[in-house]
Design a protein around this motif. Structure first.
Motif, PDB file in Angstrom:
ATOM      1  N   ALA A  31      -4.599  -0.334  -6.253  1.00  0.00           N
ATOM      2  CA  ALA A  31      -4.689   1.114  -6.079  1.00  0.00           C
ATOM      3  C   ALA A  31      -3.341   1.789  -6.350  1.00  0.00           C
ATOM      4  CB  ALA A  31      -5.167   1.442  -4.671  1.00  0.00           C
ATOM      5  N   LEU A  32      -2.256   1.157  -5.923  1.00  0.00           N
ATOM      6  CA  LEU A  32      -0.927   1.706  -6.197  1.00  0.00           C
ATOM      7  C   LEU A  32      -0.678   1.765  -7.696  1.00  0.00           C
ATOM      8  CD1 LEU A  32       1.234  -0.114  -3.468  1.00  0.00           C
ATOM      9  CD2 LEU A  32       0.535   2.294  -3.488  1.00  0.00           C
ATOM     10  N   ALA A  33      -1.091   0.716  -8.396  1.00  0.00           N
ATOM     11  CA  ALA A  33      -0.906   0.686  -9.847  1.00  0.00           C
ATOM     12  C   ALA A  33      -1.712   1.799 -10.524  1.00  0.00           C
ATOM     13  CB  ALA A  33      -1.317  -0.673 -10.393  1.00  0.00           C
ATOM     14  N   LEU A  34      -2.961   1.990 -10.087  1.00  0.00           N
ATOM     15  CA  LEU A  34      -3.803   3.044 -10.659  1.00  0.00           C
ATOM     16  C   LEU A  34      -3.228   4.423 -10.392  1.00  0.00           C
ATOM     17  CD1 LEU A  34      -7.365   1.659  -9.811  1.00  0.00           C
ATOM     18  CD2 LEU A  34      -6.299   1.827 -12.079  1.00  0.00           C
ATOM     19  N   ALA A  35      -2.525   4.556  -9.247  1.00  0.00           N
ATOM     20  CA  ALA A  35      -1.917   5.837  -8.897  1.00  0.00           C
ATOM     21  C   ALA A  35      -0.575   6.039  -9.573  1.00  0.00           C
ATOM     22  CB  ALA A  35      -1.757   5.931  -7.372  1.00  0.00           C
ATOM     23  N   GLY A  36      -0.114   5.017 -10.290  1.00  0.00           N
ATOM     24  CA  GLY A  36       1.154   5.133 -10.991  1.00  0.00           C
ATOM     25  C   GLY A  36       2.372   5.002 -10.098  1.00  0.00           C
ATOM     26  N   VAL A  37       2.203   4.397  -8.919  1.00  0.00           N
ATOM     27  CA  VAL A  37       3.313   4.218  -7.981  1.00  0.00           C
ATOM     28  C   VAL A  37       4.014   2.901  -8.296  1.00  0.00           C
ATOM     29  CG1 VAL A  37       3.979   3.963  -5.557  1.00  0.00           C
ATOM     30  CG2 VAL A  37       2.145   5.542  -6.206  1.00  0.00           C
ATOM     31  N   SER A  38       5.276   2.975  -8.635  1.00  0.00           N
ATOM     32  CA  SER A  38       6.049   1.789  -9.005  1.00  0.00           C
ATOM     33  C   SER A  38       6.492   1.029  -7.767  1.00  0.00           C
ATOM     34  CB  SER A  38       7.274   2.207  -9.823  1.00  0.00           C
ATOM     35  OG  SER A  38       8.093   1.087 -10.117  1.00  0.00           O
ATOM     36  N   HIS A  39       6.356  -0.294  -7.827  1.00  0.00           N
ATOM     37  CA  HIS A  39       6.811  -1.146  -6.730  1.00  0.00           C
ATOM     38  C   HIS A  39       6.917  -2.574  -7.245  1.00  0.00           C
ATOM     39  CE1 HIS A  39       2.927  -3.177  -6.000  1.00  0.00           C
ATOM     40  NE2 HIS A  39       2.432  -2.063  -6.477  1.00  0.00           N
ATOM     41  N   PRO A  40       7.750  -3.396  -6.617  1.00  0.00           N
ATOM     42  CA  PRO A  40       7.858  -4.785  -7.059  1.00  0.00           C
ATOM     43  C   PRO A  40       6.624  -5.592  -6.670  1.00  0.00           C
ATOM     44  CG  PRO A  40       9.173  -4.449  -5.087  1.00  0.00           C
ATOM     45  CD  PRO A  40       8.677  -3.098  -5.507  1.00  0.00           C
ATOM     46  N   GLU A  41       6.369  -6.650  -7.417  1.00  0.00           N
ATOM     47  CA  GLU A  41       5.266  -7.545  -7.065  1.00  0.00           C
ATOM     48  C   GLU A  41       5.531  -8.142  -5.691  1.00  0.00           C
ATOM     49  OE1 GLU A  41       3.097 -11.686  -8.552  1.00  0.00           O
ATOM     50  OE2 GLU A  41       4.764 -10.820  -9.697  1.00  0.00           O
TER      51      GLU A  41
END
Length: 358
Positions: free
Chosen positions: A289-299
């Motif tokens: 969901a974070l990826a779909l929202a375009g929120v950058s974060h480390p794996e």
């Protein structure tokens, strides 16, 4: 009263900040504490029953040797009982390791940012923390850590997965690193979040311990096992180091409740694995969901996610609190949010979507 002799160097130790609890100001909204990486599941019913049965024995001291738990851990990991050291959570295990190896004039090396207690435990032990910045991907910069080793280095801490970023060190990278560390320096592999690590090339600390003479491994029952309130952790360490750790350990530091609950938890690991798998599935849902929202974060390979929001961190933490989510902010860097109850995770996802809109 004045004139008391107090160690002046302790003034340099920052106070450990526990994850913030739910605010009383949000009484009209169910609030979730996702600031401390706690397991949202209560202990298994059999473990709760055992704890209740032990309530009538609190007038007695626990077994200081922890023989039953040490024996169970020895069997599980295939190591000698002399290699097992118990402590009041892995944080006390880290304290034992530091005090057993380093003192005034010595250095303890670790990545930064990493577990918040590391620098304060090192300073409390009288040694100097050497904090090596993470690389651009918020992972351990192992080459930089090698370059930071001096003749004063006594201990190296590798938090894998790393807290609070959730990033990992691969088996290949760790082996390459260990090949270059002098054998007189102890390397601690802190695997507090090992149960959540599904990295394809994940190192197994105990297997490295069996092959190398300068490796210690730290584990805890606080995370996957859901026994954070009972405070029980352990180290797997070379026998001479294990003896030194016991010499600096707090007598009777692991309660009878903690020991018995840990032994039973080891016996019912298949049941606990179901919960671990569920948490990992929730983690993957949040990450997607974070990826779909375009929120950058480390794996992340832990039971939390790290949002590197920089200067926007305090504002984001405040907005999350107003939404009933208490997170762990690190001002100027980012915030850590525990994978928790489904409703809490849903709110975190909704927040991520609002971040993108703003």
């Amino acid at each position: 009263m004045t004139g008391l002799s107090i160690r002046e160097d302790l003034a340099a130790i920052p106070e450990y900040r526990q994850g913030k609890s739910a605010s009383a100001d949000l009484s009209d909204l169910e609030t979730y504490k996702i600031s401390s990486n706690e397991n949202p599941y209560t202990p298994l019913p059999s473990v709760q029953t055992l704890i209740a049965e032990l309530a009538g024995t609190v007038n007695r001291y626990p077994d200081s040797s922890g023989a039953a738990l040490v024996g169970a851990l020895s069997e599980q990991h295939g190591v000698a009982t002399e290699n097992i050291v118990l402590g009041s959570g892995s944080i006390e295990i880290m304290s034992q390791l530091i005090r057993a190896t380093a003192g005034p004039g010595d250095e303890v090396l670790f990545a930064w940012r990493s577990f918040e207690a590391y620098p304060m435990l090192v300073r409390a032990g009288g040694a100097e923390p050497v904090m090596v910045p993470l690389d651009a991907d918020l992972c351990h910069d192992l080459d930089a850590m090698l370059a930071a080793i001096t003749d004063r280095t006594r201990l190296i801490l590798v938090c894998n997965p790393n807290n609070p970023t959730g990033t990992t060190v691969s088996a290949e990278a760790l082996e390459r690193f260990l090949e270059q560390v002098p054998e007189n320096i102890t390397v601690v592999i802190d695997e507090a979040y090992q149960h959540f690590n599904r990295q394809e090339d994940a190192p197994v600390g105990v297997e490295i311990f069996k092959r190398r003479s300068n490796i210690a491994v730290a584990h805890t029952f606080s995370k996957a096992y859901g026994l954070a309130g009972l405070r029980v952790g352990y180290a797997i360490a070379p026998a001479p180091l294990a003896r030194a750790m016991r010499a600096v350990a707090i007598p009777f530091g692991v309660t009878a409740f903690a020991q018995a609950a840990a032994v039973l938890s080891l016996e019912v690991e298949d049941e606990l694995q179901v919960r671990v798998d569920a948490l990992i599935a929730e983690r993957e849902r949040v990450v997607e969901a974070l990826a779909l929202a375009g929120v950058s974060h480390p794996e992340t390979q832990a039971n939390f996610v790290w949002l590197p929001l920089g200067e926007a961190t305090p504002e984001a933490a405040t907005l999350l609190e107003q939404a009933g989510l208490i997170v762990r902010p690190f001002p100027g860097e980012g915030l850590r949010a525990t994978i928790a109850e489904t409703e809490a995770n849903d709110r975190l996802i909704a927040f991520a979507k609002s971040l993108q809109r703003n």
